[in-house]
Design an enzyme around this catalytic site. Structure first.
Site, short mmCIF file in Angstrom:
data_model
loop_
_atom_site.label_atom_id
_atom_site.label_comp_id
_atom_site.label_asym_id
_atom_site.label_seq_id
_atom_site.Cartn_x
_atom_site.Cartn_y
_atom_site.Cartn_z
N CYS A 177 0.80 -1.22 0.00
CA CYS A 177 0.00 0.00 0.00
C CYS A 177 0.84 1.28 0.00
O CYS A 177 0.34 2.35 -0.37
CB CYS A 177 -0.94 0.00 1.20
SG CYS A 177 -2.01 -1.44 1.28
N HIS A 182 -3.78 6.96 2.88
CA HIS A 182 -4.13 5.71 2.25
C HIS A 182 -5.53 5.29 2.68
O HIS A 182 -5.88 5.37 3.86
CB HIS A 182 -3.10 4.63 2.64
CG HIS A 182 -3.51 3.24 2.29
ND1 HIS A 182 -3.97 2.91 1.03
CD2 HIS A 182 -3.55 2.10 3.02
CE1 HIS A 182 -4.27 1.62 1.01
NE2 HIS A 182 -4.02 1.11 2.21
N ASN A 203 -10.21 -0.69 -0.17
CA ASN A 203 -8.75 -0.56 -0.11
C ASN A 203 -8.16 -0.98 -1.44
O ASN A 203 -8.11 -2.17 -1.77
CB ASN A 203 -8.21 -1.43 1.02
CG ASN A 203 -6.69 -1.32 1.18
OD1 ASN A 203 -6.01 -0.73 0.37
ND2 ASN A 203 -6.17 -1.91 2.25
#
Length: 331
Positions: A116, A258, A288
């Site tokens: 990520c 994020h 996500n």
């Protein structure tokens, strides 16, 4: 020494929308259960039969970015491609993007895997290359097909992830321009690496019948460890970077964290004392998307007219490894 400017951005997400209600028909869950714990309402899922791969999503995102600036694909010197599940192990996915975009100048192509945090790792690498004069125009992607490692029978993980791609065209800023990357902080706490892991499919544990029977080809996560580490690390890195640059949270125009989980985003913003109205949030739409989440969020904010030239933008991420990264830039 040159300064780095984000010249243009783009993004691409698959057409297929998988809602929480759709998931409740596949696994023991509900819209209420998912929303309360994650803030996610739906996610995009790639359709491989329609040719939706990391490289094809990236090419579509890049075409949007090129439509917003005066560069052509053959003006690109370097393609940096952040991806966790690539098109294939070799050749790298960046090289397939070069082909899809019709780039014939033999520019350098490099994949990055920092989960990520990958887009911010890539942004730091690109900034260093531009400052040093190694490259002038760089295509930087955050692109993920997280649905490829989803165990659709595990409600603790399958509700969290979605597919998508975001891209930034980075270039040298002119001397009279304020745009630049003001600072970065990168890190990794490998002692907690097993908290978010895809064990099989690599050299250590190739795919076998036993692996498939044990469903080890899918991602597994210790949610509590990841949650606590993410909130602590992203908050501390934001504070560290502002101290390094001599700025305060009041100087920041936009905060783009994020998009892993709304609870994580809110916890970081609360600890950092940053107002929600200045925080870019789209996790409810896309879930996500790993390293794609920040560039997608940035492009949407730019398309909506929220971010303007001269704005101070703070980006922070946390992911498998456990990697982390924070970047402060003047758009």
């Amino acid at each position: 020494m040159y300064k780095t400017k984000i010249l243009a951005t783009g993004h691409c997400v698959p057409n297929k929308i998988l809602t929480n209600d759709d998931l409740s028909k596949m696994v023991d869950t509900s819209d209420q259960w998912i929303t309360e714990r994650t803030g996610i309402k739906e996610r995009r899922i790639a359709d491989l039969s329609k040719g939706e791969y990391p490289s094809t999503m990236a090419a579509a995102a890049a075409k949007e970015a090129f439509s917003k600036c005066n560069l052509e694909p053959n003006d690109i010197d370097l393609i940096l491609f952040s991806v966790t599940i690539p098109d294939m192990f070799t050749p790298n996915t960046a090289s397939w993007v070069q082909k899809h975009l019709g780039i014939t100048n033999n520019c350098a192509c490099l994949d990055i895997n920092a989960a990520c945090s990958g887009y911010l790792y890539g942004l730091t690498v690109a900034d260093a290359f531009i400052k040093a004069g190694n490259f002038k125009n760089i295509l930087l992607f955050g692109c993920e097909l997280t649905s490829r490692f989803n165990n659709w029978e595990d409600r603790s993980t399958c509700v969290l992830f979605g597919d998508g791609c975001g891209v930034s065209i980075l270039t040298r800023a002119e001397e009279n321009e304020a745009s630049e990357v003001l600072g970065t902080v990168l890190g990794c706490d490998s002692s907690k690496g097993e908290a978010l892991i895809l064990r099989a499919g690599g050299a250590v544990k190739p795919i076998t019948h036993e692996v498939l029977e044990n469903r080890e080809q899918f991602i597994s996560m210790d949610g509590q460890v990841v949650f606590k580490s993410a909130v602590k690390t992203m908050t501390s890195q934001c504070a560290q970077l502002l101290e390094q640059t001599g700025l305060t949270k009041d100087d920041v125009t936009w905060f783009i964290p994020h998009q892993a989980n709304l609870r994580i985003i809110e916890a970081v913003a609360h600890r950092f004392e940053f107002p929600k109205e200045k925080t870019i949030i789209n996790v409810q739409k896309y879930a996500n998307t790993s390293s794609a989440s920040i560039p997608i969020g940035m492009n949407e904010a730019l398309n909506d007219g929220k971010i303007n030239r001269g704005d101070l933008v703070l980006l922070t991420a946390f992911g498998g490894g456990l990697t982390s990264g924070t970047v402060l830039l003047r758009y």
